[in-house]
Design a protein around this motif. Sequence first.
Motif, mmCIF file in Angstrom:
data_model
loop_
_atom_site.group_PDB
_atom_site.id
_atom_site.type_symbol
_atom_site.label_atom_id
_atom_site.label_comp_id
_atom_site.label_asym_id
_atom_site.label_seq_id
_atom_site.Cartn_x
_atom_site.Cartn_y
_atom_site.Cartn_z
ATOM 1 N N GLU A 496 46.914 42.815 55.304
ATOM 2 C CA GLU A 496 46.249 43.358 56.493
ATOM 3 C C GLU A 496 45.156 44.364 56.151
ATOM 4 O OE1 GLU A 496 49.222 44.989 58.998
ATOM 5 O OE2 GLU A 496 50.111 43.036 59.531
ATOM 6 N N THR A 497 45.209 44.921 54.951
ATOM 7 C CA THR A 497 44.241 45.946 54.564
ATOM 8 C C THR A 497 42.927 45.358 54.057
ATOM 9 O OG1 THR A 497 45.361 46.009 52.428
ATOM 10 C CG2 THR A 497 45.961 47.707 54.034
ATOM 11 N N LEU A 498 42.869 44.021 53.944
ATOM 12 C CA LEU A 498 41.647 43.362 53.486
ATOM 13 C C LEU A 498 41.145 42.415 54.571
ATOM 14 C CD1 LEU A 498 42.625 42.448 49.802
ATOM 15 C CD2 LEU A 498 41.408 44.480 50.608
ATOM 16 N N ILE A 499 39.867 42.533 54.916
ATOM 17 C CA ILE A 499 39.266 41.695 55.963
ATOM 18 C C ILE A 499 37.973 41.100 55.419
ATOM 19 C CG2 ILE A 499 38.277 41.648 58.286
ATOM 20 C CD1 ILE A 499 40.018 44.095 58.915
ATOM 21 N N ILE A 500 37.814 39.786 55.549
ATOM 22 C CA ILE A 500 36.611 39.099 55.083
ATOM 23 C C ILE A 500 35.802 38.624 56.284
ATOM 24 C CG2 ILE A 500 35.753 37.032 53.908
ATOM 25 C CD1 ILE A 500 38.080 37.257 51.978
ATOM 26 N N LYS A 501 34.492 38.930 56.268
ATOM 27 C CA LYS A 501 33.560 38.442 57.277
ATOM 28 C C LYS A 501 32.309 37.937 56.562
ATOM 29 C CE LYS A 501 35.048 41.648 60.924
ATOM 30 N NZ LYS A 501 34.610 42.724 61.864
ATOM 31 N N GLY A 502 32.253 36.633 56.291
ATOM 32 C CA GLY A 502 31.097 36.079 55.598
ATOM 33 C C GLY A 502 30.993 36.608 54.187
ATOM 34 N N ASN A 503 29.911 37.352 53.912
ATOM 35 C CA ASN A 503 29.735 37.921 52.574
ATOM 36 C C ASN A 503 30.192 39.380 52.506
ATOM 37 O OD1 ASN A 503 27.605 39.104 54.071
ATOM 38 N ND2 ASN A 503 26.358 39.330 52.228
ATOM 39 N N MET A 504 30.954 39.800 53.539
ATOM 40 C CA MET A 504 31.378 41.199 53.637
ATOM 41 C C MET A 504 32.895 41.302 53.461
ATOM 42 S SD MET A 504 31.149 43.636 57.020
ATOM 43 C CE MET A 504 29.533 42.964 57.419
ATOM 44 N N LEU A 505 33.324 42.291 52.647
ATOM 45 C CA LEU A 505 34.743 42.560 52.432
ATOM 46 C C LEU A 505 35.032 43.982 52.889
ATOM 47 C CD1 LEU A 505 37.558 41.882 51.276
ATOM 48 C CD2 LEU A 505 36.728 42.672 49.042
ATOM 49 N N LEU A 506 35.947 44.122 53.880
ATOM 50 C CA LEU A 506 36.373 45.427 54.379
ATOM 51 C C LEU A 506 37.709 45.777 53.747
ATOM 52 C CD1 LEU A 506 35.556 44.970 58.182
ATOM 53 C CD2 LEU A 506 34.107 45.928 56.404
ATOM 54 N N ILE A 507 37.815 47.012 53.237
ATOM 55 C CA ILE A 507 39.013 47.449 52.519
ATOM 56 C C ILE A 507 39.539 48.716 53.175
ATOM 57 C CG2 ILE A 507 39.940 48.074 50.256
ATOM 58 C CD1 ILE A 507 37.244 46.826 49.151
ATOM 59 N N ARG A 508 40.821 48.703 53.533
ATOM 60 C CA ARG A 508 41.425 49.840 54.224
ATOM 61 C C ARG A 508 42.787 50.157 53.605
ATOM 62 N NH1 ARG A 508 40.347 47.236 60.259
ATOM 63 N NH2 ARG A 508 38.061 47.401 60.230
ATOM 64 N N GLY A 509 43.399 51.252 54.041
ATOM 65 C CA GLY A 509 44.785 51.569 53.702
ATOM 66 C C GLY A 509 45.047 51.757 52.221
ATOM 67 N N ASP A 510 46.180 51.174 51.745
ATOM 68 C CA ASP A 510 46.636 51.387 50.379
ATOM 69 C C ASP A 510 45.624 50.882 49.347
ATOM 70 O OD1 ASP A 510 48.932 52.506 51.340
ATOM 71 O OD2 ASP A 510 50.148 50.685 51.136
ATOM 72 N N GLU A 511 45.019 49.729 49.627
ATOM 73 C CA GLU A 511 44.045 49.191 48.681
ATOM 74 C C GLU A 511 42.857 50.144 48.536
ATOM 75 O OE1 GLU A 511 45.875 47.162 50.466
ATOM 76 O OE2 GLU A 511 46.711 46.027 48.785
ATOM 77 N N MET A 512 42.451 50.777 49.633
ATOM 78 C CA MET A 512 41.347 51.730 49.549
ATOM 79 C C MET A 512 41.750 52.955 48.740
ATOM 80 S SD MET A 512 39.054 53.388 52.544
ATOM 81 C CE MET A 512 37.729 54.544 52.136
#
Length: 586
Positions: A496-512
């Motif tokens: 849940e902490t990783l979100i992919i949108k096309g060429n964009m990677l959003l990183i949140r929570g523990d992974e961040m």
Amino acid sequence: MSYRFLFSLISATLFLLTACKEETADAISRVHQEWADRVAKIELIKDSGTRENFSRMARFLEFMEVSRIEAAVPSKTTRYTTSALARLEDYANPAEMAKVFLGALVIETFSNSLKLQEAFSYPLPYEMDLNGVQLADGQVVRVSEEYFPERPEIQAVRASSLIEMVYDPSGAVPEGQALPTHVSGTFTTELPGAVLQVEFGANESGKTREIGDYSVKLVKMDGHQVAAEIARIDGAMPKIETGSIYIEAQDETGRFLDDRGSGWGDPEDFSKLTKALDVALEAAIKGKLIEADPDVLFEKISKIGGLEEAKEIYGEVDFRGTPDRIRVTLLAPAGGEHISREIILPVLALEGFRYAETPDVIAVSGPVFNHGIEAVFRDLPIDLTAKEIVTGISIEHSGYANSLSFNYPDVQSDIFIDGFDRFDDLDMPLLNLAFLDANGDPVTATDDEAYEFTVNRIEYDPALFSSPPVRVTGVVPVQRLTSMSRVDYAVDDLPETLIIKGNMLLIRGDEMSGLDDENLALFARDGDGRHLLMLHQEILKAEGNDGLRQIVQYYYGDIGGVTLLSRGEIETLPYAFDAALEPVER
């Protein structure tokens, strides 16, 4: 043949990080003396223009002769690289590569400067002319080569690799001023008609292979030095440029070796040219050879030496390692295509931190692959074991005078342990150095600045010891990673902490948090599993103390999955050594 042809005939740029042997230093000293004698004779030429041209040629030929002597000394450390043609091999054809290259270009803005950002080094001859800057209000400012302080209007001035925007003489941006949004220009390139390749094994010196309209002869494969000769099969003058010829080497591991430099032109021509220079110099001193045009003078000296533009192209390369296989690639021009494109490139403020709730969209072409990380995963161990450290670290004399460098081999743990930290300067109690004289007896430092351990090297001043040291022994602290784990996530199976949108990677929570602490590393992959090159990373934070904080990574190409690396403990071990001190001749 012109004076400029001299630079392609025998040109070589050698950046050597290895110490010269004593006999090499003696040979270089003799060369310097021989050319000093020639320079003294050149001063006897009365005509100033002729004298300057002889002087320029003498300086360059002296540099060339010294470089060839230095090139004969092999590097003590093997260094690897990515094939120069890897980008070309990533795509179906050269035209597809050119399309991706253009679509991935952006202009980065910082302060009042605009800088072109290329996704990769384009491996074919090309020209790019950025000639216009478009502002947000629609105004287009032409790019100029110089600044005119008397002009009140906005100016865009080319400064090396940058375009400097000048809004008024003070350099300030007036309030409400429309800022750049795009940069326009033209891109031209020559696509080859064919990519021709031949390979040679370790015992095939003297062998010739034919491909297309060309023959390729492996002239020599001697230790770290390789030479090849290219000619047309029909005996005609080859029209291929040296910039379209690649001589590459792989060692027994199959990895491509880095090179220290290359030269084009038969070494015998160098000797002929030097002898012809001496003959011409005598004539010039007597006033029988007066020539202020450097090209014409070179033509005359070449004629004296019997030099003609050869029908064979001779190339020599010095590698940082011992080649096992040689690959010669010709980007043959016959049947190729000339491409000229008008380009309009977006201007982006690639910041490291912004207050924002949602990321911007940055659209660039792809895929562009991360060759570096692909080679790391494919070719390298996670790290050296404690036993392997004893023999795995190499020591050599660096490009700094009176300096000794410790070289840790390439390993996967380089992702987590920076080269500046590998030889741990935070654990200096482990550092123990002793300098010895020729009899093996310790010599004492007479000054606190006699020596210093910095980053990965010992720097010392022989004059600040009781007698000049010839060896150094001791213990240096070195860091290694005890373990590293890897997880590959598909685009439809992400935490849940990783979100992919096309060429964009959003990183949140523990992974961040793991990225912040440098305990984790993330790499994006395309749909076929190849790792993509990152364009930019920034941290976003929404307004307020409790605002969402996230890392945003932009890649060249749509993301099809993510590789997550996590590291184990980093331990510091003592590395004992004993090495001779040989100051580098500069």
